[in-house]
Write a protein that holds these residues in place. Structure first.
Motif, PDB file in Angstrom:
ATOM      1  N   LEU A  47      -8.503  -2.345 -19.773  1.00  0.00           N
ATOM      2  CA  LEU A  47      -8.265  -2.718 -21.160  1.00  0.00           C
ATOM      3  C   LEU A  47      -7.111  -1.910 -21.742  1.00  0.00           C
ATOM      4  N   GLY A  48      -6.089  -2.625 -22.222  1.00  0.00           N
ATOM      5  CA  GLY A  48      -4.926  -1.976 -22.800  1.00  0.00           C
ATOM      6  C   GLY A  48      -3.891  -1.541 -21.792  1.00  0.00           C
ATOM      7  N   GLU A  49      -4.123  -1.764 -20.493  1.00  0.00           N
ATOM      8  CA  GLU A  49      -3.168  -1.381 -19.461  1.00  0.00           C
ATOM      9  C   GLU A  49      -2.451  -2.607 -18.917  1.00  0.00           C
ATOM     10  N   PRO A  50      -1.249  -2.437 -18.335  1.00  0.00           N
ATOM     11  CA  PRO A  50      -0.465  -3.576 -17.858  1.00  0.00           C
ATOM     12  C   PRO A  50      -1.050  -4.209 -16.602  1.00  0.00           C
ATOM     13  N   LEU A  51      -0.550  -5.394 -16.301  1.00  0.00           N
ATOM     14  CA  LEU A  51      -0.896  -6.097 -15.077  1.00  0.00           C
ATOM     15  C   LEU A  51      -0.562  -5.237 -13.872  1.00  0.00           C
ATOM     16  N   ARG A  52      -1.257  -5.487 -12.748  1.00  0.00           N
ATOM     17  CA  ARG A  52      -1.029  -4.693 -11.555  1.00  0.00           C
ATOM     18  C   ARG A  52      -0.756  -5.598 -10.362  1.00  0.00           C
ATOM     19  N   LEU A  53       0.080  -5.101  -9.437  1.00  0.00           N
ATOM     20  CA  LEU A  53       0.415  -5.818  -8.217  1.00  0.00           C
ATOM     21  C   LEU A  53      -0.447  -5.321  -7.075  1.00  0.00           C
ATOM     22  N   VAL A  54      -0.956  -6.248  -6.265  1.00  0.00           N
ATOM     23  CA  VAL A  54      -1.788  -5.891  -5.125  1.00  0.00           C
ATOM     24  C   VAL A  54      -0.895  -5.475  -3.956  1.00  0.00           C
ATOM     25  N   THR A  55      -1.178  -4.331  -3.361  1.00  0.00           N
ATOM     26  CA  THR A  55      -0.427  -3.863  -2.188  1.00  0.00           C
ATOM     27  C   THR A  55      -1.227  -4.139  -0.915  1.00  0.00           C
ATOM     28  N   GLY A  56      -0.530  -4.087   0.207  1.00  0.00           N
ATOM     29  CA  GLY A  56      -1.192  -4.296   1.480  1.00  0.00           C
ATOM     30  C   GLY A  56      -1.211  -5.729   1.958  1.00  0.00           C
ATOM     31  N   VAL A  57      -0.662  -6.658   1.160  1.00  0.00           N
ATOM     32  CA  VAL A  57      -0.643  -8.073   1.542  1.00  0.00           C
ATOM     33  C   VAL A  57       0.785  -8.498   1.895  1.00  0.00           C
ATOM     34  N   LEU A 117       5.062  12.821  -1.430  1.00  0.00           N
ATOM     35  CA  LEU A 117       5.294  11.510  -0.825  1.00  0.00           C
ATOM     36  C   LEU A 117       3.954  10.802  -0.680  1.00  0.00           C
ATOM     37  N   ARG A 118       3.767   9.717  -1.449  1.00  0.00           N
ATOM     38  CA  ARG A 118       2.497   8.998  -1.464  1.00  0.00           C
ATOM     39  C   ARG A 118       2.723   7.553  -1.035  1.00  0.00           C
ATOM     40  N   ALA A 119       1.654   6.902  -0.622  1.00  0.00           N
ATOM     41  CA  ALA A 119       1.766   5.517  -0.184  1.00  0.00           C
ATOM     42  C   ALA A 119       0.551   4.725  -0.655  1.00  0.00           C
ATOM     43  N   MET A 120       0.785   3.476  -1.017  1.00  0.00           N
ATOM     44  CA  MET A 120      -0.282   2.546  -1.384  1.00  0.00           C
ATOM     45  C   MET A 120      -0.216   1.342  -0.455  1.00  0.00           C
ATOM     46  N   GLY A 121      -1.337   1.046   0.186  1.00  0.00           N
ATOM     47  CA  GLY A 121      -1.389  -0.073   1.109  1.00  0.00           C
ATOM     48  C   GLY A 121      -2.582  -0.965   0.850  1.00  0.00           C
ATOM     49  N   THR A 122      -3.364  -1.247   1.884  1.00  0.00           N
ATOM     50  CA  THR A 122      -4.502  -2.149   1.779  1.00  0.00           C
ATOM     51  C   THR A 122      -5.468  -1.706   0.687  1.00  0.00           C
ATOM     52  N   ASN A 123      -5.876  -2.677  -0.144  1.00  0.00           N
ATOM     53  CA  ASN A 123      -6.812  -2.456  -1.250  1.00  0.00           C
ATOM     54  C   ASN A 123      -6.233  -1.588  -2.371  1.00  0.00           C
ATOM     55  N   GLY A 124      -4.920  -1.404  -2.359  1.00  0.00           N
ATOM     56  CA  GLY A 124      -4.290  -0.640  -3.418  1.00  0.00           C
ATOM     57  C   GLY A 124      -3.609  -1.544  -4.433  1.00  0.00           C
ATOM     58  N   HIS A 125      -3.121  -0.964  -5.494  1.00  0.00           N
ATOM     59  CA  HIS A 125      -2.358  -1.726  -6.487  1.00  0.00           C
ATOM     60  C   HIS A 125      -1.513  -0.776  -7.313  1.00  0.00           C
ATOM     61  N   VAL A 126      -0.412  -1.310  -7.848  1.00  0.00           N
ATOM     62  CA  VAL A 126       0.509  -0.539  -8.672  1.00  0.00           C
ATOM     63  C   VAL A 126       0.846  -1.342  -9.919  1.00  0.00           C
ATOM     64  N   GLU A 127       1.316  -0.642 -10.926  1.00  0.00           N
ATOM     65  CA  GLU A 127       1.699  -1.300 -12.177  1.00  0.00           C
ATOM     66  C   GLU A 127       2.808  -2.321 -11.936  1.00  0.00           C
ATOM     67  N   ALA A 128       2.647  -3.493 -12.515  1.00  0.00           N
ATOM     68  CA  ALA A 128       3.654  -4.547 -12.392  1.00  0.00           C
ATOM     69  C   ALA A 128       4.711  -4.370 -13.473  1.00  0.00           C
ATOM     70  N   PRO A 129       5.967  -4.103 -13.108  1.00  0.00           N
ATOM     71  CA  PRO A 129       7.008  -4.009 -14.127  1.00  0.00           C
ATOM     72  C   PRO A 129       7.193  -5.349 -14.847  1.00  0.00           C
ATOM     73  N   PRO A 130       7.685  -5.335 -16.064  1.00  0.00           N
ATOM     74  CA  PRO A 130       7.956  -6.588 -16.766  1.00  0.00           C
ATOM     75  C   PRO A 130       8.974  -7.436 -16.016  1.00  0.00           C
ATOM     76  N   VAL A 131       9.000  -8.719 -16.335  1.00  0.00           N
ATOM     77  CA  VAL A 131       9.984  -9.617 -15.731  1.00  0.00           C
ATOM     78  C   VAL A 131      11.377  -9.099 -16.063  1.00  0.00           C
ATOM     79  N   PRO A 132      12.241  -8.875 -15.068  1.00  0.00           N
ATOM     80  CA  PRO A 132      13.568  -8.308 -15.346  1.00  0.00           C
ATOM     81  C   PRO A 132      14.444  -9.275 -16.129  1.00  0.00           C
ATOM     82  N   GLU A 133      15.224  -8.719 -17.022  1.00  0.00           N
ATOM     83  CA  GLU A 133      16.173  -9.520 -17.778  1.00  0.00           C
ATOM     84  C   GLU A 133      17.393  -9.783 -16.915  1.00  0.00           C
ATOM     85  N   GLN A 134      17.943 -10.979 -16.997  1.00  0.00           N
ATOM     86  CA  GLN A 134      19.111 -11.322 -16.205  1.00  0.00           C
ATOM     87  C   GLN A 134      20.387 -10.844 -16.890  1.00  0.00           C
ATOM     88  N   ARG A 135      21.388 -10.537 -16.065  1.00  0.00           N
ATOM     89  CA  ARG A 135      22.695 -10.169 -16.591  1.00  0.00           C
ATOM     90  C   ARG A 135      23.443 -11.417 -17.035  1.00  0.00           C
TER      91      ARG A 135
END
Length: 216
Positions: A47-57, A117-135
């Protein structure tokens, strides 16, 4: 009225945490971009946190100090996505890379010398950055990183819709092989070397020393 059927509205997908759930909701827009444009799996944040991307897939993630990551950008292919999150850099690598990292560090004789040095793989997830703006030229890539909002994740080198990300990601199988995939061994060795240098410098000079970053 006899024989009439009561009109019951169809169930709707509940709104994302922190969003309204409508088509103009930035959270929904971000989720649709990742899932429909890129084919990447996502999960809602708390709640109140951004979308997350699934790692390991489709990919794993190496999370390193931004200074160490900047030194390793030359080992990445032109289509390898890279994100910034505060003072950390997130390098996307081939799926399975997170599981290979401990053995790879031992083989490179770094072992436990690089705790940053850390790594996220199977069953992990990281914050999804916003959709990038185009130049202005229509490209979705950025020459310099935007300024994150309170350490929020942003794309330094955003992924490109319509491209298979796997072909551009560093992989262990690139060692001695053919093709254009970047070499995970060289990437990890470079990052580990700079992580160690950062630790030594901080130990000698104290935590107040801040070095400017240079991205290429």
């Amino acid at each position: 009225m006899t024989g009439s059927v009561p009109l019951v509205p169809l169930p709707r997908r509940p709104p994302e945490p922190g969003g309204t759930g409508g088509p103009g909701d930035p959270v929904v827009r971000t989720r649709n971009w990742y899932e429909k444009e890129l084919g990447w799996a996502t999960v809602p944040g708390a709640l109140g946190e951004p979308l997350r991307l699934v790692t390991g897939v489709r990919f794993d993630v190496l999370d390193v100090p931004a200074e160490a990551g900047a030194a390793a950008l030359r080992h990445l292919g032109p289509g390898s996505p890279v994100a910034l999150c505060g003072e950390r850099m997130r390098l996307l690598v081939a799926a399975g890379g997170a599981e290979e990292l401990p053995g790879l560090l031992e083989w490179l004789e770094w072992g436990a010398l690089t705790p940053d040095l850390r790594a996220m793989g199977t069953n992990g997830h990281v914050e999804a950055p916003p959709v990038p703006e185009q130049r202005a030229d229509g490209a979705g890539r950025m020459d310099v990183p935007p300024q994150p909002l309170q350490g929020a994740a942003v794309w330094l080198r955003p992924p490109e819709p319509g491209c298979e990300v796997e072909a551009s990601l560093p992989t262990l199988s690139a060692v001695g092989g053919v093709g254009n995939a970047p070499d995970l061994v060289r990437l990890v060795d470079t990052v580990a070397t700079h992580c160690h240098r950062i630790r030594l410098r901080r130990a000698c000079a104290g935590p107040s020393v801040v070095q400017p970053l240079a991205f290429s």
